[in-house]
Design an enzyme around this catalytic site. Structure first.
Site, PDB file in Angstrom:
ATOM      1  N   HIS A  93     -32.116   2.375 -54.764  1.00 44.25           N
ATOM      2  CA  HIS A  93     -31.623   1.823 -53.497  1.00 44.25           C
ATOM      3  C   HIS A  93     -31.749   2.907 -52.436  1.00 44.25           C
ATOM      4  O   HIS A  93     -31.409   4.064 -52.674  1.00 44.25           O
ATOM      5  CB  HIS A  93     -30.157   1.408 -53.638  1.00 44.25           C
ATOM      6  CG  HIS A  93     -29.651   0.551 -52.514  1.00 44.25           C
ATOM      7  ND1 HIS A  93     -29.440   1.037 -51.234  1.00 44.25           N
ATOM      8  CD2 HIS A  93     -29.317  -0.764 -52.472  1.00 44.25           C
ATOM      9  CE1 HIS A  93     -28.998   0.055 -50.463  1.00 44.25           C
ATOM     10  NE2 HIS A  93     -28.918  -1.047 -51.181  1.00 44.25           N
ATOM     11  N   GLY A 182     -21.149  15.545 -34.963  1.00 48.74           N
ATOM     12  CA  GLY A 182     -21.531  16.488 -36.001  1.00 48.74           C
ATOM     13  C   GLY A 182     -22.728  17.337 -35.632  1.00 48.74           C
ATOM     14  O   GLY A 182     -23.272  17.239 -34.528  1.00 48.74           O
ATOM     15  N   PRO A 183     -23.163  18.189 -36.557  1.00 52.20           N
ATOM     16  CA  PRO A 183     -24.247  19.135 -36.289  1.00 52.20           C
ATOM     17  C   PRO A 183     -25.602  18.446 -36.150  1.00 52.20           C
ATOM     18  O   PRO A 183     -25.788  17.305 -36.572  1.00 52.20           O
ATOM     19  CB  PRO A 183     -24.218  20.049 -37.521  1.00 52.20           C
ATOM     20  CG  PRO A 183     -23.628  19.201 -38.602  1.00 52.20           C
ATOM     21  CD  PRO A 183     -22.623  18.319 -37.927  1.00 52.20           C
ATOM     22  N   LYS A 190     -25.402  17.059 -48.523  1.00 60.19           N
ATOM     23  CA  LYS A 190     -24.560  15.987 -47.991  1.00 60.19           C
ATOM     24  C   LYS A 190     -25.345  14.898 -47.269  1.00 60.19           C
ATOM     25  O   LYS A 190     -24.937  13.742 -47.262  1.00 60.19           O
ATOM     26  CB  LYS A 190     -23.499  16.568 -47.054  1.00 60.19           C
ATOM     27  CG  LYS A 190     -22.528  17.522 -47.743  1.00 60.19           C
ATOM     28  CD  LYS A 190     -21.555  18.130 -46.755  1.00 60.19           C
ATOM     29  CE  LYS A 190     -20.491  18.966 -47.461  1.00 60.19           C
ATOM     30  NZ  LYS A 190     -21.059  20.108 -48.197  1.00 60.19           N
ATOM     31  N   GLY A 191     -26.447  15.232 -46.617  1.00 56.42           N
ATOM     32  CA  GLY A 191     -27.204  14.245 -45.858  1.00 56.42           C
ATOM     33  C   GLY A 191     -26.497  13.861 -44.577  1.00 56.42           C
ATOM     34  O   GLY A 191     -25.814  14.674 -43.952  1.00 56.42           O
TER      35      GLY A 191
END
Length: 303
Positions: A93, A182-183, A190-191
């Site tokens: 998936h 976020g960065p 983590k992706g």
């Protein structure tokens, strides 16, 4: 607990892991330790996809304190990011991160605006506190972009291993579009996370008895609105192991086009390929069932 005036929010949280029992225990413990108010009403596990989906429900309270669902979801996300190495993940998936997708839906008397605000707050928490790039969609995004469009921009639909597998993190950490929180670069372990708010969506998967993933993709393309098929239906053809593939569908307006219509069209298209089809299944309960499960659990807790 009185039902008529209760505002409820539902969160569907999709984790890229189903085989690591210790990781799942940590995630579920984080949900239970969320300070009360949020209830996990369903867990759907798919080992072929190496993916698990959790359904949480909580009231939207007028108090200035953060809604209980925000606290519970952030705790589960934190636990997942600590326990799962996205770079080591593999499954059939597609996924974008260890925590792949978070979607909020209004239930009972809540509005889409209520859950859009909640989705935006959770996305900011993940981006700022956990330092993971986070992308918004639906009512949570200022321009209302769709889940499919941001996924397409991020390369979600393209397998990166052996034609029908998604394995590890992308080779590059450069993102093609800037995150909403976020960065700018995702940690390989983590992706990224996609967070949105929409009206109710049904997930309905139809098994096709073949190992031919390309046949499933042809059927999925013909079923989907994008391919000229059923309106408000999105579909993917995915390998599912054991000589079975699936046409995995999102029904974006199930009151307009429901599972029976999808099942019938998949059966007709599969017959044209000389293939047989099994009975499809939902990956979650109906809205009414979810509301009922929440109130039963809340009543038991109060008792």
């Amino acid at each position: 607990m009185a039902r008529p005036t209760t505002l409820l929010a539902c969160c569907k949280l999709y984790i890229s892991e189903s085989r690591n029992d210790a990781a799942l225990r940590a995630i579920e413990q984080a949900a239970r330790g969320g300070g009360g108010g949020a209830v996990v009403v369903n867990r759907f596990t798919d080992d072929a996809y190496n993916r698990v989906g959790y359904t949480l429900v909580a009231p939207l309270t007028p108090s200035p304190a953060p809604p209980p669902l925000r606290h519970a979801v952030l705790g589960m996300v934190r636990a997942a990011l600590e326990a799962i190495d996205f770079g080591a993940h593999a499954g059939t998936h597609p996924r974008l991160g260890a925590v792949d997708h978070i979607c909020f839906h209004p239930l009972a008397h809540a509005s889409l605006r209520h859950v859009a605000d909640l989705a935006g707050a959770v996305a900011a928490d993940i981006g700022d506190e956990l330092q993971v790039p986070t992308f918004l969609y639906g009512a949570a995004h200022r321009e209302g972009r769709t889940l499919a469009s941001i996924r397409r921009q991020l390369g979600y639909f393209k397998p990166n291993s052996s034609g029908d597998q998604w394995r590890g993190a992308p080779e590059t950490d450069a993102l093609p579009v800037a995150p909403d929180a976020g960065p700018e670069r995702p940690p390989r372990s983590k992706g990224v996370v996609v967070v949105g708010a929409t009206s109710w969506v049904d997930n309905y998967n139809v098994p096709v008895h073949t190992g031919d993933v390309e046949a499933a993709r042809r059927i999925a393309r013909a079923v989907s609105e994008r391919g000229g098929g059923l309106p408000s239906v999105q579909a993917m053809g995915l390998a599912h192991g054991g000589g079975v593939v699936e046409v995995a569908c999102n029904l974006l307006d199930p009151a307009r086009v429901g599972a029976e219509q999808v099942q019938g069209m998949v059966e007709r298209l599969a017959a044209g390929e000389g293939l047989s089809v099994g009975k499809g299944y939902f990956t979650d309960f109906s809205q009414d069932k979810i509301v009922d499960l929440y109130f039963r659990s809340a009543a038991n807790t109060e008792g």
